[in-house]
Design an enzyme around this catalytic site. Structure first.
Site, PDB file in Angstrom:
ATOM      1  CG  ASP A 177      -0.304   0.107   2.583  1.00  0.00           C
ATOM      2  OD1 ASP A 177       1.047  -0.622   2.521  1.00  0.00           O
ATOM      3  OD2 ASP A 177      -0.501   0.923   3.359  1.00  0.00           O
ATOM      4  CD  GLU A 192       4.222   0.632   7.122  1.00  0.00           C
ATOM      5  OE1 GLU A 192       4.902   0.695   7.993  1.00  0.00           O
ATOM      6  OE2 GLU A 192       3.957   1.579   6.070  1.00  0.00           O
TER       7      GLU A 192
HETATM    8 ZN   LIG Z   1       6.872   2.246   4.382  1.00  0.00          ZN
END
Ligand SMILES: [Zn+2]
Length: 405
Positions: free
Chosen positions: A93, A158
């Protein structure tokens, strides 16, 4: 350098054009979290999964629905016989592009220029998504005998807390073995010399002070929320800095930090005494202390202030928290092995350090795993004109591949 590693390095060099094209490809596939206005990682996973399968890796999707109902898929791939595994965890992401006017290129088109590839997510974390995939491919092509199995985890979510990525995966049965180790190539410096083994805990506190709004000429009729908030903030600032004085040489700065940061706008005129004040404190807490202890101190100071002034209300809320994870021993197997390969492959002397916090490694460490964070990168993550240096990507792939032989 050992012959096997020399051979793997040559194979990786031969992949360079392919790797650059692949990095450009993934930049073109938006992968922003729904909570930041994006569509999630599905499209990127659809593109990456066949790539891993084509090189003969075992690759599987683990997907979890988030609070918006969007599927958040991660890929778990392995190469080598079952057994002790080093997991390379890179995230797929990205954050959003921010203000597009601040970019010199289209943030969602990988643009190659002067040995770099520009685009959102090029460095954070595309460089090492690609490095990980091609390190795995090179191990297969070299038919090298492997000392550890290679695991590659391309995780979702994340950037917004890892709730639907590494956190969920770590709870899956049968993915990670007790003796496994982790490398998270998601933070580092330009020469690749820093191995992060520890992260501070993080606590964001929101303090809402409620008094009584009146005309500024008649303060005796009201309660000035601004004055009480400023007094309290000053008290908290002084007390926390006085109490939490331990130092830890892994970190720069080597102490916990407590910073008064955001203050919400209050009244629109100079002649109004504010009835409400909202302020925030950013705390970065050394692993030597508990986040709860800091929070309790702030709550106690707030309730003392409240008791001194009848009619005053002070609410202390946790805006965000991340408890510090146990430090990975700088002499652990993963830290030593990584250090050795960095020295051989990059010709720099590695050192172990701590950082302000926030990578996937903390979650693995909380589960009892040894986890090191390392890559070769400058300070470009989340900025306009984010770029990855092609040489860094190639070096990262070589260091990663050589961990396993
Ligand atoms: Zn990162």
């Amino acid at each position: 350098m050992d012959e096997t590693i020399g051979n793997i390095n040559r194979i990786i060099d031969g992949y360079e054009r392919e790797m650059v094209e692949e990095l450009k490809n993934i930049i073109g596939i938006k992968s922003i979290s729904p909570s930041s206005g994006g569509m999630g990682e599905s499209k990127r996973v659809e593109h990456l999964l066949p790539l891993l399968k084509a090189q003969g890796a075992d690759a599987k999707i683990y997907s979890y629905k988030d609070e918006t109902g969007t599927e958040r898929p991660s890929i778990v791939a392995t190469r080598g016989a079952a057994g002790r595994t080093i997991w390379v965890v890179a995230h797929i992401d990205t954050v959003s592009e921010g203000d597009p006017a601040m970019w010199s290129t289209n943030p969602f088109e990988g643009v190659e220029k002067d040995g770099r590839v520009y685009g959102r997510g090029s460095s954070d974390n595309g460089q090492d998504v690609v490095a990980g995939i091609y390190a795995m491919k090179a191990l297969g092509a070299a038919k090298a005998e492997m000392k550890y199995r290679m695991g590659l985890v391309l995780v979702a979510d994340e950037e917004v807390g890892s709730k639907y990525g590494i956190q969920k995966l770590l709870d899956e049965q049968g993915v990670f073995g007790k003796e496994d180790m982790f490398l998270v190539p998601d933070a580092g410096v330009e020469d690749g010399s820093e191995i992060e083994v520890s992260e501070k805990g993080m606590l964001w506190i929101k303090i809402t002070t409620t008094g009584k709004q009146v005309h500024a000429s008649t303060p005796h009729l009201g309660i000035n929320a601004c004055r009480h908030a400023v007094g309290l903030l000053d008290r908290i600032d002084t007390d926390l800095h006085r109490k939490y004085t331990k130092t830890n040489k892994l970190f720069a700065p080597d102490t916990s930090t407590f910073e008064i940061t955001k203050r919400e706008a209050n009244v629109g005129s100079v002649n109004i005494i504010p009835g409400k004040d909202v302020s925030y404190i950013d705390c970065r807490i050394l692993p030597d202390y508990s986040v709860d202890e800091v929070l309790e101190d702030v709550k106690r100071l707030a309730s003392e202030a409240e008791m001194r002034t009848p009619g005053l209300k002070i609410e202390v809320e946790v805006f965000q928290r991340e408890d510090p994870a146990p430090t990975t021993d700088p002499n652990s197997e993963i830290a030593r092995l990584l250090g050795k390969r960095i020295r051989e492959q990059l010709g720099v002397e590695p050192k172990t350090i701590g950082i302000g916090g926030g990578t996937c490694a903390a979650f693995a460490r909380r589960k009892g795993f040894q986890a090191a964070v390392w890559n070769t990168t400058g300070e470009v993550a989340h900025s306009p004109d984010e770029y990855a240096v092609i040489k860094h990507m190639m070096g990262d792939a070589k260091v990663i591949a050589s961990l396993f032989v």
